[in-house]
Design an enzyme around this catalytic site. Structure first.
Site, PDB file in Angstrom:
ATOM      1  NE  ARG A  18      -2.073  -1.313   3.481  1.00 63.50           N
ATOM      2  CZ  ARG A  18      -2.391  -1.125   4.750  1.00 63.50           C
ATOM      3  NH1 ARG A  18      -3.510  -0.535   5.081  1.00 63.50           N
ATOM      4  NH2 ARG A  18      -1.576  -1.515   5.709  1.00 63.50           N
ATOM      5  CG  ASN A  36      -4.002  -4.367   3.136  1.00 66.78           C
ATOM      6  OD1 ASN A  36      -3.493  -4.226   2.036  1.00 66.78           O
ATOM      7  ND2 ASN A  36      -3.277  -4.434   4.243  1.00 66.78           N
TER       8      ASN A  36
END
Length: 90
Positions: A18, A36
């Site tokens: 990320r 996520n």
């Protein structure tokens, strides 16, 4: 201006993916978000000029050195006016 909803599958959680996506977004000057998902994938939306978004997606497909991207899906969605940043959603 284009916007895509993207889902990335593979070893993309717990490996800094990320933050790699956030850094890549800032590098290419695109906006949106990344998060996520419970199933182990990572979802994101990215918005910007077409060329910048294509370059961003190409870089995300390669991943960082710890991730292993196995598959990616992209779907064009409606742009969001006045979005200014790219952020990680928890």
């Amino acid at each position: 201006m284009v916007r895509y909803f993207i889902e990335v599958f593979g070893r993309v959680q717990g490996v800094g993916f990320r933050y790699f996506v956030e850094y890549t977004a800032k590098t290419f000057g695109v906006t949106g978000w990344v998060k996520n998902c419970e199933g182990g994938s990572v979802q994101m939306e990215v918005q910007g000029m077409n060329d910048s978004v294509i370059l961003f997606i190409d870089k995300v497909k390669k991943g960082n050195r710890f991730a292993k991207v196995e598959d990616i899906t992209c779907m064009e969605v409606e742009p969001i006016n006045r979005e200014k940043t790219f952020r990680v959603i928890y």
